[in-house]
Each structure stands twice: as structure tokens, then as C-alpha cells.
Enzyme design. Structure first.
Site, PDB file in Angstrom:
ATOM      1  N   SER A  32      -9.640   1.972   3.022  1.00  0.00           N
ATOM      2  CA  SER A  32      -8.741   2.660   2.129  1.00  0.00           C
ATOM      3  C   SER A  32      -7.735   1.765   1.396  1.00  0.00           C
ATOM      4  O   SER A  32      -7.142   2.196   0.411  1.00  0.00           O
ATOM      5  CB  SER A  32      -7.964   3.716   2.915  1.00  0.00           C
ATOM      6  OG  SER A  32      -7.140   3.099   3.892  1.00  0.00           O
TER       7      SER A  32
ATOM      8  N   SER B  11      -9.824  -0.362   7.254  1.00  0.00           N
ATOM      9  CA  SER B  11      -9.233  -0.175   5.923  1.00  0.00           C
ATOM     10  C   SER B  11      -8.588  -1.409   5.296  1.00  0.00           C
ATOM     11  O   SER B  11      -8.257  -1.387   4.117  1.00  0.00           O
ATOM     12  CB  SER B  11      -8.211   0.962   5.962  1.00  0.00           C
ATOM     13  OG  SER B  11      -8.867   2.206   5.895  1.00  0.00           O
TER      14      SER B  11
ATOM     15  N   LYS C   5       0.857  -1.191   0.000  1.00  0.00           N
ATOM     16  CA  LYS C   5       0.000   0.000   0.000  1.00  0.00           C
ATOM     17  C   LYS C   5       0.893   1.241   0.000  1.00  0.00           C
ATOM     18  O   LYS C   5       1.944   1.254   0.652  1.00  0.00           O
ATOM     19  CB  LYS C   5      -0.898  -0.037   1.240  1.00  0.00           C
ATOM     20  CG  LYS C   5      -1.967   1.056   1.287  1.00  0.00           C
ATOM     21  CD  LYS C   5      -2.831   0.886   2.547  1.00  0.00           C
ATOM     22  CE  LYS C   5      -3.912   1.955   2.652  1.00  0.00           C
ATOM     23  NZ  LYS C   5      -4.739   1.786   3.864  1.00  0.00           N
TER      24      LYS C   5
END
Lengths: 480, 490
Positions: free
Chosen positions: B153, B177, B78
Site C-alpha cells: 500500500s 506494504s 505516507k
């Protein structure tokens, strides 16, 4: 109407740890800009602080020396504000639960002592430094982050001080404790010791505090004194004219020697303190405190006792000497070379302190090394100079830093110990003053003083007084 | 297709010398080439470096080097985790061109295992969002239905795993997330106990809530990845110093006697019928397998979202203060001087242009909540409610080994559906947020599909450091179902 001055201090001391408070970077002063930085003290995205235990240990030392309670459980908080020298735009400090609190320092004054309360001691990180106009463009500013993350302790006093003397003596006493503990080099020019003062005035007998003014930019002991003096006068005048003191922050302008408004209370920052989530609470167990306590170095109090014991000087002398670490160091250095401890303390407390005061300098600004001082005392002892001449020699030494011997030679001040020469001069004076000879013979002992004075006058003070005394007594006695 | 395999399957083939790391890496890169544009999971793909590294690993293996469980396994990171020298932007303009000079601890650990970094994945800007729509680099699409969001996210990481564009991925979870996108994309995602995985090098959103965790195709891969990620880190003061268990040992097909609680607050208004039915079906299955299942209560659940949005935004307002244009990243007014008002102008314009709307909204909310006069009423009060929420879980775990809930109230929603309604968007994390506030571990696993073919996720929650319990139940569930084996049709 008499006004009482109420003063409290906030003292920032940069700790002499090898590495910074939250990373491993060096804390050495004077390195090339930004050479002592890493992702952590640069505040790069994703980095985390790790507390340096050496900084905590130093804080414990100071806490113990200032009779504080060490918090078994304290926490770090973030103080949020924007400034280019603050890479994260928040400073990690301690607001809600500081590392130590509720202490005091007994400050020796000219007469008696003053107990100044310590509200709290907290740990925090220093910011970097903005250098304005240092860039390629005149309007450009540069940022040096070598100082960012150097550990600081902030010592916050109670508003207990009532006079300039108390403030001045407190600063010296506190500085000495930090120096004795070895936790701070107290070098004000390098910014490792910084003061902020809070000052307010109130009518004598009034128990409520007046509106306080916070003063910043006080970069030496002298600036603190001058700024406070100025502010006492300014506030006094405002109040006497029926005016009102605004609670505000004022800056000391060293050049103009005035203070001026930096920001009003309304403009004060809202620092939005909240607990630092990247650090766990700081737990200090009793055995850690005990370990630090056992390893504490000699403090002023103990040094005073040792001075009376070791050098057999009166307690009063010891008190005067230890009131300033550098003075006490100077004394000890001298005694090592010239072991007549009481004579040294007489000279230090008398001529030296008077000389420093006249020149308006501190002992550490003084040019005179202890070795030169000891050599001078030795010359007195050996009779090479008289005590009276020595005072002039000493004044020269303070001004020039030269050795006594050199000064004596330059000025032609060496003591006349040549018996024949002194004897010749004495004979001349006796011959020229028959009336005084008769006075002496008539039993007027005072007349001896007259003859001594005359010999000293002719020799311009260089004659060895003991020798003059002895010779005149012999000669006048014979004439009887 | 190599890219469709799990990490443990690939590991076995590498050990058996049936495939090379280079072939696996190539397969992944080809897949990215094929579907990358449709999904938009990656912000940057490190193809050349990955192939170079793959060759080196193959050579090392040929030279007799031991093959660790993650050796040669392609992994996506990420974009809020620092990888030395690689752009790390958090999907924000304000971190334009920021290349960290250091590795996050998790990246360093994966390097030691010799995993192969494939690229950095898309996310909601600074991990603020639940749909990966708040990204300056465009929206990521859910591989199961390109008109829906992948969740967020960590939507880029979840979508990349689901689409076969990586074998596994790292995400970060502040309020759901990892788990919510895992649920939307039909993959496995774990939010470990707070402090178990080092946060060093994770660009902070809300420091007291953030945790890095795995996104994988099955529970076994998650257990192996957790083995690699966990462990004390001196660079993170909130990292716990305790022995890390060998998680794959917890992969046992047996839930007999385990007590599982069903918190009734998770089945109220707003929960989709198919999601509810999925949980009910799961309860029946686990009961049949010998688990003891009973309803329970977490009475303060209704305050979780409000509490979260006070604490997370407060921390974020401070964490994001450093993006000011002074040292790195985007700056407005490079030519202007840094004295007087122009410094403030630079701050204001840099931040006005550098941050997206959602980030600004949260910075303002957090700043407000910490302001003089409001701190006690908002931030401090929220911390107290946080304690109550934690105590709810403590009480529940006196009776239960684990709690079972849906991961999200619905399956993936349409792109754009909630962008104009932040509150609705916030509510999509309603089942995941409490876990972060309590600092406890939770595992999201595929639990079924909607009639329209979208994945539905289940969430298992356990007490601190009881990740093994989660793995055991999830593994048993996996062994008795095949939802995790279904592939999306791209």
C-alpha cells in the site's frame, strides 16, 4: 412451593486516580464538557493507550481486600460495540484474563455473616456521556467525553446472595472496603459506583439455576433494593402461574417503580472480544503485590478489633458500628469530643439507628453532625436534660440538624434542677395525697414511684429525676 | 540534478556548504511540478511550508547549528501518519478534512532532526491493498512504466522516491506494504522488527502487524533513516525499550562466513521465471563474496496468507470502528438528530459512503472471524498458526544469519489487472506476509530488472533486532552491483 432467590452483582467502581487509565487527562468530576480530553481519550486516528499503573495498584488493593488471587499475567481485550459516547467504538476491558479472580467477602448480617464469592475483578475504561436534547435543536444530542477513559474496576460476584438483606449488606460492606482503601469515592449520584444485578428464582432444593434476568439502571442502594424486590415478586408470580422466565436484560424505571424489558437474550450484543493488540500483557510480580499489601490501610475487620481494644466496647457494639463506614466514622468523631465510649455506642446503636430506620435514611444523608451529637450527650451528663427528654431532643435534632441547646430552649425542655422549685412542687403533691402518704408509711415502697410520677407529670418531665427522688425520700421519711 | 542524489550525498554537500537546503527543496518541488501529474504519488504537497522550513534550516546552519544526517533532507510521509495540522486521510473519503492536532512520534523525531516534509503520499485506502489502486484520490503510476502499478500500500512513497520526487519517504508495512512497492519501484524498503519504531500517530490497520519503515534510494540512506526512527516511545506500549544500535556502522562490504538460507517454499508455483533467475544470480554473487548459502524450509509458509487475512482483518474491523461520523471526518446526515434509529442510520450511511470496497470487504471478513461461534475456529486458530509460522523462523535462525527470498512473485503488474480478483491481489504479498506475522525484520533491495525493464526486488529476512545483519548483507550486495543506481526514464 417455596422459591429461592439467587442474586449476583456486577459492581462498577470508578477509581480515584488523578489521571485516566490510558492517558494523562484529569479525572476530576464536574469540569466543563470535553475540557478533560486529549487525542487518546478522544480516540483520534493513530493514538495508542498507555496503562496507568496507579489504576493497576488500586485494583490490586481491592483484590487483596476481597481475598482474591492477583493474576501474575493478565491481558486486556477489546469489547466492540457502537455508541456515540464510546469514541473508539470499542471499550478496552479484560475478558479472558482479568487482573484478579476467586475471592470472597464476609458480609456481617443482622444474625451471623454471609460469605459472598467474588468471581473476578477486571480493569476497564469508562465511556463518556450522551446528553439528549441538550443541543441547539431539540432533537440533537451532545456528547461529553470527560468521563471517557476514567479507570473502572468491575467486581463480579458469584450468584451467592439469597435475600435482599444479603444484597444490601454486601453493597455496604463492599462500598466500605472501597472507601477504606481510598480507591473510589463511591459517589453514586456522580456515577462512581454503579450496580447491575442478576436475579433468578428456583424451587427450594433445586440445584440448577433458573433463567436469569440482568437488571440495569440501578443508581442507588435503594434502587437496587426496590428493583430486586419488584423483580422477585414479578418472577414469583410468573412462575406460580406456570409461566416461564425469559433470560433478558431489564431496566428499572424509578418513577413507575417497575422493571421492563430492555433487550432479550437473542438481541444481546455480540461484543466480539479479542485481545487488545495495542497493550502488552499486564505482568504483576510478587514484590509489587507485597508492596501494596504492606501499604494497605485499615479495613473494616481491623477497625472492629481496634474499636474493642481502644474504646473498650463489647465486640457486638464494634461489629454493629463498623458495618457501615460512615456510622463508624460518626462514632469515632463523637467519641473524640465526648470520650464516654460506651455511652456513645449505646446511643448510636439505639436512638440513632432507630431514628435513621424510622426516617428511611442513611447515616450519610442524616443532618446531624457529630459535634451536635457530642454536645447533646454532654448536656445529659451535666444534668441539663434528662435522659428521657434527651430522646425527644435527639429526634428533633435528626429532623432539623439543630443543636440540642437550641431545641431545648425553643421547646422549654430544660431540666428543672432548681431545688426550691422542685421542693415546693413535691410538698404540694404530698399534701394533696394523704392516702398515698399512708401507703408509703405502711411500707408500700411502690408509693414512692407514684409521687415521683406525679412530680414529673406536673413538671412535664423536666424535673431532674435524681433530685426528685432524693427530695421525696427525704420529705416522706421525715413524715414518718 | 539535486533531486537524483541520495540523502547521504546531499548531507555531505550541505556540510561542505556547496548547496543549501533551500536549493534541494526547490529541486524536489520542481521535479514534483514536472512529473507529479504522471505519477500521482502525492495526495498533498506542502511546498510553501517546505521552502519556509528550508530557509530556517539554512539560517540555523549558517548560525553554526550542527547538521544531523537528516537535517535538510526532503522526506515524504505516507498519508496514514499524523502530521500536525496537515490533512491525514489514509486515501479514504471517511477521513475527509481530518487534520490531526498532533504529530506521530516518527514525525516528531524527523522534526527534531530537521528533515523537510515535502508532502503526504498516496496509498491504498487504510493501507489495504497491494497496488495503490484502492485510493479515493486516484491511482499512483509506477515511474518505470506508467501502465503498471507501483505496488502497495505504500505505493505513493515508493513511486515518489523512484521518480525523484523526494529523497526519502516513510511507509508502513502490515503484510508487505513497504517491501512490495519497493520491489516494484526499484528502491530500498525496510520493515523493522515489530516494536522497534513507535506506531504512535500511525493510523492503525492491524495493530499487531503494522510497522513504520524507510523507503530510500540506497541501503546507506535506509540505515540513517532507521537511526532517526528507532527508539523507545512511552506513548506506544508495544515499543521496545532497548538500546538502538548505530545502523550505519553495520554498512560493511563483507559477507564472508555469513550463513544465508534459501527457503524452498518461496520458489513454488506462481513465481515468475525472471524473478527466480534474479535470486539465483544473487545466490551466485553472494557465494562468490564468501557467504555460505544453503537451502532450508519454512514448512508453514502455505498457511501465511490465510492466517494473515484472519488476524489483520479482525484487528482492522475493530480499529476502523471509530470512523462513524460522530466526531470527525465524513458524515452523512449532519442535520439528523442523534437519537433513536437515526444514530444507526448515520453510522450505516456514513460508513457505506465513506469506505471503499476493499476496506468494506476486510471489515466484514474481520467482523465475521470475531463473531460468537466463529472466534475459536478462525481468530484463535489463526493465532495458533501464527505461532507455528514464528517457530519456523526461530528454527531457521538457529542455523542461518539471514534468509534470502524474492520480495514478490512478479515484477509490477498492469493497472487494473488484479482489481477484480482480490485473491490474486492478496497473493502478491505471499513472500512478505510471514515476516509481519513473525514480527521479524526484512529488507527489500533492488536485485535486477525484467527484460521489459521493470525492477525486481530481493528480500533479506533476519531474526528480531538483527537489522544490522540485513544492512551488512544488503550493503555488500549494493557495493558489488549497480541496480540501485539505475534511474527510471520519465
Amino acid at each position: 412451593m417455596q422459591y429461592e432467590t439467587v442474586i449476583g452483582l456486577e459492581v462498577h467502581a470508578g477509581l480515584s486516580t488523578n489521571s485516566k487509565i490510558f492517558c494523562g487527562c484529569s479525572t476530576k468530576f464536574g469540569a466543563s464538557p470535553n475540557s478533560q480530553t486529549c487525542p487518546v481519550c478522544l480516540g483520534l486516528p493513530g493514538v495508542l493507550p498507555v496503562l496507568n499503573e496507579a489504576a493497576v495498584e488500586d485494583a490490586i488493593k481491592v483484590a487483596l481486600a476481597l481475598n482474591c488471587q492477583v493474576s501474575p499475567y493478565s491481558k486486556f481485550d477489546r469489547k466492540n460495540y457502537y455508541y456515540p459516547d464510546l469514541p473508539k467504538n470499542y471499550q478496552i476491558s479484560q475478558n479472558y484474563l482479568p487482573v484478579a479472580f476467586k475471592g470472597y467477602l464476609d458480609v456481617p448480617l443482622e444474625k451471623g455473616t454471609k460469605r459472598v464469592g467474588i468471581d473476578n475483578i477486571h480493569l476497564e475504561e469508562d465511556a463518556g456521556k450522551n446528553i439528549h436534547g441538550g443541543g441547539a435543536d431539540a432533537g440533537e444530542s451532545l456528547v461529553d467525553l470527560n468521563r471517557a477513559g476514567i479507570p473502572l474496576i468491575e467486581i463480579v460476584t458469584q450468584p451467592d446472595m439469597r435475600s435482599l438483606e444479603e444484597v444490601e449488606k454486601f453493597m455496604i460492606s463492599l462500598r466500605d472496603i472501597l472507601l477504606y482503601l481510598g480507591v473510589c469515592d463511591c459517589c453514586m449520584e456522580e456515577g462512581s459506583l454503579r450496580f447491575e444485578a442478576n436475579i433468578s428464582l428456583r424451587l427450594e432444593g433445586e440445584s440448577r439455576l433458573g433463567n436469569r434476568v440482568e437488571m440495569k439502571n440501578l443508581n442507588s442502594f435503594k434502587m437496587v433494593s426496590k428493583a430486586l424486590q419488584h423483580e422477585m415478586r414479578r418472577q414469583g408470580e410468573v412462575l406460580k402461574e406456570g409461566g416461564h422466565i425469559k433470560a433478558e436484560t431489564r431496566l428499572w424505571d424509578e418513577e413507575k417503580e417497575v422493571t421492563s424489558t430492555m433487550r432479550s437474550k437473542e438481541e444481546a450484543h455480540d461484543y466480539r472480544y479479542f485481545p487488545e493488540p495495542d497493550l502488552s500483557p499486564l505482568i504483576i510480580k510478587d514484590n509489587w503485590i507485597d508492596r501494596v499489601r504492606k501499604a494497605m490501610p485499615e479495613l473494616p475487620r481491623e477497625r472492629k478489633l481496634r474499636f474493642s481494644r481502644e474504646y473498650k466496647i463489647p465486640e457486638y457494639d464494634a461489629q454493629v458500628l463498623i458495618a457501615d463506614k460512615y456510622l463508624a466514622d460518626f462514632y469515632e468523631d463523637t467519641v473524640k469530643l465526648f470520650p464516654e465510649a460506651k455511652m456513645v455506642s449505646n446511643w448510636v446503636m439505639g436512638e440513632l439507628l432507630r431514628g435513621l430506620k424510622e426516617r428511611n435514611i442513611n447515616i450519610e444523608e442524616c443532618l446531624l453532625p457529630a459535634t451536635h451529637f457530642a454536645n447533646m450527650l454532654n448536656m445529659i451528663k451535666k444534668g441539663a436534660i434528662s435522659g428521657r427528654i434527651a430522646k425527644d431532643v435527639f429526634a428533633e435534632m435528626l429532623d432539623t440538624g439543630k443543636e440540642a441547646e437550641e431545641i431545648v430552649k425553643e421547646k422549654g425542655w430544660s431540666q428543672m434542677s432548681d431545688e426550691d422549685e422542685v421542693s415546693r412542687i413535691a410538698d404540694e403533691i404530698i399534701e394533696k395525697n394523704p392516702q398515698s402518704v399512708r401507703d408509703f408509711q405502711g411500707g408500700k415502697e411502690k408509693a414512692l414511684g407514684f409521687f415521683i410520677g406525679q412530680v414529673m407529670k406536673v413538671t412535664r418531665g423536666k424535673a431532674n429525676p435524681q433530685l426528685v427522688n432524693k427530695l421525696l425520700k427525704e420529705k416522706l421519711g421525715k413524715l414518718k | 540534478m539535486l533531486n537524483e542524489l541520495t540523502a547521504h550525498e546531499i548531507h555531505d554537500l550541505i556540510v561542505a556548504k556547496k548547496i543549501s537546503v533551500f536549493e534541494v527543496t526547490e529541486a524536489i518541488l520542481e521535479r514534483i511540478e514536472a512529473v507529479g501529474e504522471k505519477v500521482n504519488a502525492y495526495l498533498s504537497v506542502m511546498g510553501e511550508e517546505a521552502l519556509r522550513e528550508a530557509k530556517k534550516i539554512d539560517a540555523a546552519i549558517a548560525g553554526g547549528r550542527e547538521v544531523a544526517p537528516l537535517t535538510g533532507i526532503p522526506i515524504a510521509i505516507k498519508d496514514n501518519m499524523c502530521l500536525r495540522g496537515a490533512a491525514t486521510t489514509c486515501s479514504s473519503k471517511i477521513l475527509d478534512n481530518f487534520r490531526p492536532p498532533y504529530d506521530a512520534t516518527v514525525v516528531d523525531k524527523l522534526r527534531q532532526e530537521r528533515a523537510v516534509f515535502i508532502g503526504k503520499t498516496n496509498m491504498d485506502e487504510f493501507a489495504m491493498g497491494s497496488s495503490t489502486e484502492n485510493s479515493r484520490s486516484g491511482i499512483t503510476h509506477n515511474p518505470w512504466d506508467l501502465s503498471t502499478v507501483p505496488g502497495g500500500s505504500s505505493g505513493g512513497s515508493a513511486a515518489a522516491v523512484a521518480a525523484g520526487e523526494t529523497i526519502m519517504a516513510l511507509g508502513s508495512d502490515t503484510g508487505g506494504s513497504i517491501r512490495q512497492p519497493a520491489s516494484f519501484c526499484g528502491v530500498v524498503g525496510m520493515k523493522p522488527t515489530y516494536g522497534l519504531v513507535s506506531r504512535y500517530g500511525l493510523v492503525a490497520f492491524a495493530s499487531s502487524l503494522d510497522q513504520i519503515g524507510p523507503l530510500t534510494k540506497d541501503v546507506t540512506d535506509a540505515a540513517y533513516l532507521m537511526n532517526a526512527l528507532c527508539g523507545h516511545d512511552r506513548k506506544d506500549s508495544t515499543s521496545v525499550n532497548r538500546e538502538v544500535p548505530d545502523y550505519p556502522q553495520a554498512l560493511v562490504n563483507d559477507v564472508k562466513g555469513l550463513k544465508i538460507g534459501i527457503p524452498r517454499e518461496y520458489f513454488g508455483e506462481g513465481i515468475d521465471r525472471e524473478v527466480r533467475e534474479t535470486v539465483e544470480r544473487t545466490i551466485r554473487l553472494l557465494s562468490k563474496l564468501g557467504a555460505k548459502i544453503k537451502e532450508t524450509s519454512l514448512p508453514h509458509t502455505e498457511y501465511a496468507v490465510a492466517t494473515y487475512y484472519l488476524i489483520a482483518t479482525a484487528e482492522a474491523s475493530s480499529n476502523l470502528a471509530r470512523y462513524d461520523g460522530v466526531q470527525y471526518g465524513y458524515r452523512v446526515g449532519k442535520q439528523e438528530s442523534l437519537s433513536g434509529n437515526s444514530t444507526i442510520d448515520m453510522y450505516e450511511q456514513t460508513r457505506a459512503e465513506g469506505f471503499g470496497d476493499e476496506v468494506k470487504r476486510r471489515i466484514m471478513l474481520g467482523t465475521y472471524g470475531l463473531s460468537a461461534g466463529y472466534y475459536e475456529a478462525y481468530y484463535l486458530r489463526a493465532q495458533k498458526v501464527r505461532t507455528l509460522i514464528k517457530q519456523d523462523f526461530d528454527r531457521a535462525f538457529e542455523e542461518f544469519d539471514c534468509l534470502l527470498t524474492p520480495t514478490a512473485p512478479t515484477a509490477a503488474f498492469k493497472i487494473g489487472e488484479k482489481m477484480d480478483d482480490p485473491l490474486q491481489m492478496y497473493l502478491s504479498d505471499i513472500f512478505t506476509i510471514s515476516v509481519n506475522l513473525a514480527g521479524i525484520p526484512a529488507l527489500a533491495i533492488p536485485g535486477g530488472f525484467t527484460g521489459g525493464g521493470l525492477p525486481i526486488g530481493l528480500q533479506l529476512i533476519a531474526k528480531p533486532f538483527a537489522e544490522e545483519t540485513l544492512f551488512r548483507i544488503a550493503y555488500t550486495y549494493e557495493q558489488n552491483t549497480d541496480y540501485h543506481k539505475r534511474k527510471c526514464n520519465l
